[in-house]
Design an enzyme around this catalytic site. Sequence first.
Site, PDB file in Angstrom:
ATOM      1  N   LYS A   1       0.781  -1.244   0.000  1.00 31.23           N
ATOM      2  CA  LYS A   1       0.000   0.000   0.000  1.00 31.23           C
ATOM      3  C   LYS A   1       0.813   1.295   0.000  1.00 31.23           C
ATOM      4  O   LYS A   1       0.444   2.292   0.627  1.00 31.23           O
ATOM      5  CB  LYS A   1      -1.000   0.026   1.194  1.00 31.23           C
ATOM      6  CG  LYS A   1      -1.793  -1.228   1.383  1.00 31.23           C
ATOM      7  CD  LYS A   1      -2.366  -1.817   0.115  1.00 31.23           C
ATOM      8  CE  LYS A   1      -3.425  -1.028  -0.561  1.00 31.23           C
ATOM      9  NZ  LYS A   1      -3.776  -1.660  -1.888  1.00 31.23           N
TER      10      LYS A   1
ATOM     11  N   GLY B   1       1.999   2.581  -3.059  1.00 27.07           N
ATOM     12  CA  GLY B   1       2.010   3.126  -4.420  1.00 27.07           C
ATOM     13  C   GLY B   1       2.522   2.141  -5.457  1.00 27.07           C
ATOM     14  O   GLY B   1       2.957   2.541  -6.543  1.00 27.07           O
TER      15      GLY B   1
ATOM     16  N   TRP C   1       0.860   2.331  -8.959  1.00 27.27           N
ATOM     17  CA  TRP C   1       1.342   3.496  -9.709  1.00 27.27           C
ATOM     18  C   TRP C   1       2.745   3.233 -10.248  1.00 27.27           C
ATOM     19  O   TRP C   1       3.026   3.491 -11.426  1.00 27.27           O
ATOM     20  CB  TRP C   1       1.331   4.703  -8.770  1.00 27.27           C
ATOM     21  CG  TRP C   1       1.407   6.033  -9.445  1.00 27.27           C
ATOM     22  CD1 TRP C   1       1.260   6.301 -10.777  1.00 27.27           C
ATOM     23  CD2 TRP C   1       1.651   7.293  -8.807  1.00 27.27           C
ATOM     24  NE1 TRP C   1       1.391   7.651 -11.005  1.00 27.27           N
ATOM     25  CE2 TRP C   1       1.628   8.275  -9.805  1.00 27.27           C
ATOM     26  CE3 TRP C   1       1.875   7.679  -7.485  1.00 27.27           C
ATOM     27  CZ2 TRP C   1       1.829   9.632  -9.520  1.00 27.27           C
ATOM     28  CZ3 TRP C   1       2.063   9.029  -7.197  1.00 27.27           C
ATOM     29  CH2 TRP C   1       2.038   9.989  -8.213  1.00 27.27           C
TER      30      TRP C   1
ATOM     31  N   HIS D   1       7.092  -7.655  -2.928  1.00 25.30           N
ATOM     32  CA  HIS D   1       7.023  -7.068  -1.584  1.00 25.30           C
ATOM     33  C   HIS D   1       8.076  -7.709  -0.680  1.00 25.30           C
ATOM     34  O   HIS D   1       8.099  -7.463   0.534  1.00 25.30           O
ATOM     35  CB  HIS D   1       5.642  -7.309  -0.956  1.00 25.30           C
ATOM     36  CG  HIS D   1       4.515  -6.578  -1.632  1.00 25.30           C
ATOM     37  ND1 HIS D   1       4.489  -5.214  -1.772  1.00 25.30           N
ATOM     38  CD2 HIS D   1       3.360  -7.026  -2.191  1.00 25.30           C
ATOM     39  CE1 HIS D   1       3.372  -4.853  -2.390  1.00 25.30           C
ATOM     40  NE2 HIS D   1       2.673  -5.930  -2.658  1.00 25.30           N
TER      41      HIS D   1
ATOM     42  N   ARG E   1       6.278   5.249   1.434  1.00 24.34           N
ATOM     43  CA  ARG E   1       5.206   6.236   1.633  1.00 24.34           C
ATOM     44  C   ARG E   1       5.094   6.564   3.112  1.00 24.34           C
ATOM     45  O   ARG E   1       5.467   5.745   3.966  1.00 24.34           O
ATOM     46  CB  ARG E   1       3.891   5.605   1.139  1.00 24.34           C
ATOM     47  CG  ARG E   1       2.712   6.517   1.135  1.00 24.34           C
ATOM     48  CD  ARG E   1       1.450   5.794   0.686  1.00 24.34           C
ATOM     49  NE  ARG E   1       0.386   6.754   0.443  1.00 24.34           N
ATOM     50  CZ  ARG E   1      -0.870   6.438   0.170  1.00 24.34           C
ATOM     51  NH1 ARG E   1      -1.215   5.172   0.078  1.00 24.34           N
ATOM     52  NH2 ARG E   1      -1.775   7.378  -0.027  1.00 24.34           N
TER      53      ARG E   1
ATOM     54  N   SER F   1      -4.409   3.285   4.150  1.00 24.52           N
ATOM     55  CA  SER F   1      -4.641   2.615   2.867  1.00 24.52           C
ATOM     56  C   SER F   1      -4.802   1.108   3.092  1.00 24.52           C
ATOM     57  O   SER F   1      -5.683   0.461   2.509  1.00 24.52           O
ATOM     58  CB  SER F   1      -3.450   2.901   1.941  1.00 24.52           C
ATOM     59  OG  SER F   1      -3.704   2.406   0.663  1.00 24.52           O
TER      60      SER F   1
ATOM     61  N   ARG G   1      -8.027   4.048  -4.768  1.00 20.56           N
ATOM     62  CA  ARG G   1      -8.920   4.695  -3.805  1.00 20.56           C
ATOM     63  C   ARG G   1      -8.768   6.196  -3.972  1.00 20.56           C
ATOM     64  O   ARG G   1      -9.027   6.719  -5.030  1.00 20.56           O
ATOM     65  CB  ARG G   1      -8.600   4.186  -2.383  1.00 20.56           C
ATOM     66  CG  ARG G   1      -9.737   4.353  -1.386  1.00 20.56           C
ATOM     67  CD  ARG G   1      -9.355   3.810  -0.015  1.00 20.56           C
ATOM     68  NE  ARG G   1      -8.216   4.520   0.566  1.00 20.56           N
ATOM     69  CZ  ARG G   1      -8.296   5.571   1.375  1.00 20.56           C
ATOM     70  NH1 ARG G   1      -9.471   6.030   1.724  1.00 20.56           N
ATOM     71  NH2 ARG G   1      -7.212   6.159   1.858  1.00 20.56           N
ATOM     72  N   LYS G   2      -8.273   6.892  -2.938  1.00 19.76           N
ATOM     73  CA  LYS G   2      -8.184   8.356  -3.042  1.00 19.76           C
ATOM     74  C   LYS G   2      -6.842   8.813  -3.594  1.00 19.76           C
ATOM     75  O   LYS G   2      -6.760   9.831  -4.278  1.00 19.76           O
ATOM     76  CB  LYS G   2      -8.331   8.956  -1.649  1.00 19.76           C
ATOM     77  CG  LYS G   2      -9.720   9.031  -1.109  1.00 19.76           C
ATOM     78  CD  LYS G   2      -9.596   9.850   0.182  1.00 19.76           C
ATOM     79  CE  LYS G   2     -10.878   9.969   0.930  1.00 19.76           C
ATOM     80  NZ  LYS G   2     -10.633  10.570   2.258  1.00 19.76           N
ATOM     81  N   GLY G   3      -5.777   8.131  -3.191  1.00 22.05           N
ATOM     82  CA  GLY G   3      -4.451   8.531  -3.640  1.00 22.05           C
ATOM     83  C   GLY G   3      -4.041   9.903  -3.135  1.00 22.05           C
ATOM     84  O   GLY G   3      -3.382  10.666  -3.843  1.00 22.05           O
TER      85      GLY G   3
HETATM   86  P1  A3P Z   1      -5.020   5.234  -0.878  1.00 23.36           P
HETATM   87  O1  A3P Z   1      -5.606   4.015  -0.258  1.00 23.36           O
HETATM   88  O2  A3P Z   1      -4.414   6.165   0.122  1.00 23.36           O
HETATM   89  O3  A3P Z   1      -5.977   5.931  -1.770  1.00 23.36           O
HETATM   90  P2  A3P Z   1      -0.613  -0.070  -3.678  1.00 23.36           P
HETATM   91  O4  A3P Z   1      -0.684   0.195  -5.137  1.00 23.36           O
HETATM   92  O5  A3P Z   1       0.790  -0.241  -3.159  1.00 23.36           O
HETATM   93  O6  A3P Z   1      -1.534  -1.156  -3.271  1.00 23.36           O
HETATM   94  O7  A3P Z   1      -1.084   1.268  -2.960  1.00 23.36           O
HETATM   95  C1  A3P Z   1      -2.412   1.688  -3.073  1.00 23.36           C
HETATM   96  C2  A3P Z   1      -2.472   3.168  -2.870  1.00 23.36           C
HETATM   97  O8  A3P Z   1      -1.983   3.830  -4.046  1.00 23.36           O
HETATM   98  C3  A3P Z   1      -3.911   3.631  -2.690  1.00 23.36           C
HETATM   99  O9  A3P Z   1      -3.820   4.757  -1.826  1.00 23.36           O
HETATM  100  C4  A3P Z   1      -4.308   4.011  -4.100  1.00 23.36           C
HETATM  101  O10 A3P Z   1      -5.391   4.900  -4.173  1.00 23.36           O
HETATM  102  C5  A3P Z   1      -3.015   4.643  -4.607  1.00 23.36           C
HETATM  103  N1  A3P Z   1      -2.896   4.597  -6.069  1.00 23.36           N
HETATM  104  C6  A3P Z   1      -3.237   3.597  -6.900  1.00 23.36           C
HETATM  105  N2  A3P Z   1      -2.996   3.928  -8.170  1.00 23.36           N
HETATM  106  C7  A3P Z   1      -2.488   5.179  -8.154  1.00 23.36           C
HETATM  107  C8  A3P Z   1      -2.052   6.084  -9.176  1.00 23.36           C
HETATM  108  N3  A3P Z   1      -2.104   5.767 -10.453  1.00 23.36           N
HETATM  109  N4  A3P Z   1      -1.595   7.295  -8.792  1.00 23.36           N
HETATM  110  C9  A3P Z   1      -1.527   7.643  -7.477  1.00 23.36           C
HETATM  111  N5  A3P Z   1      -1.940   6.828  -6.477  1.00 23.36           N
HETATM  112  C10 A3P Z   1      -2.413   5.612  -6.805  1.00 23.36           C
END
Ligand code: A3P
Length: 296
Positions: A53, A55, A58, A114, A138, A146, A262-264
């Site tokens: 969680k 990023g 991304w 991971h 993060r 998250s 989610r929110k990012g």
């Molecule tokens: P939030 O839950 O704070 O919104 P992971 O990819 O490691 O599982 O992490 C997930 C987190 O990255 C979530 O954060 C998600 O919303 C955010 N995320 C996913 N895709 C993203 C993107 N393209 N740009 C920025 N944040 C992103």
Amino acid sequence: MIEKLPKARFWEAEDIFHWEGFWFWPDVLKMVMTFRDNFIARNDDVLLASPMKTGTTWLKSLALSCRNDNDDNDVLAVENPHFLVPTVEVVHLIKKPCKTDVYDASAPRLLHTHIPYSLLPDSIKSSSSSTKIVYIARNPKDTFISMWHFYNSTFCPIPLEKAFDCFCSGVYNSGPLFDHVAEYWIESWKRPEKILFLKYEELKSNPKVQISKMAEFLGKPLGSEDEMEKILWRCSLERLRNLEVNKNGKSFLVASNSSFFRKGEVGDWRNYLTPEMAEKIDQMSRHKLEATGLFL
Ligand code: A3P
């Protein structure tokens, strides 16, 4: 052998096992051991790495786009990033065979894990290996929030207070977070040509600088501002979240594609944590990371 390891209950749902300083689900642990013992790295492989969680989704999208030589081939439009860039220890949870076979060394691979640095295969870590690693970390308070949302959508939901205890004890897959981050951070200082250490918050606040740093690190410098803009748009949360494949698709047996978006936002923890909870996480962070010069 796994059954004999120390174990704990994760999210009031599953047993999780402690091995070599970190926690893993049993089926994941088998894959971690297999990867460590059998993976032979190529010098032109790229390994993305992250705690849960922080990023990952991304980072997978960005690295894939930076390495893509055919600009017309927008693979992210039709497949979820987790299918396109497999996480080596959870490929058995992906619903259909991935295009990238983790153990097929006939072509350069873009993979993700991971797994903590200390448990990676020697063929990646050895001083003679030029395999590159891009890591993303993060803010731990946002990581926790998250995580809470993510696991509540995949397991039976538990209250924030219980999840907080779980987070603080480090009992979650590839936890504890701070040891995971410290290992990659320290190694990135020793071998900056091998490990690029990125922070989610810096990617959010200064995406162009961070993405060009990554592209150069991967030996694929971006040609123009337009190219950079295109990649950032293609990988943006807004775009990916609204694609049909990510709205309604399911790449994993256990989680829907939509649960990764989610929110990012940076600082979303403020909407959930009490000042005491925030201070406790900050204290843990300072205790583990301050001496290494890392502030998250
Ligand atoms: P939030 O839950 O704070 O919104 P992971 O990819 O490691 O599982 O992490 C997930 C987190 O990255 C979530 O954060 C998600 O919303 C955010 N995320 C996913 N895709 C993203 C993107 N393209 N740009 C920025 N944040 C992103």
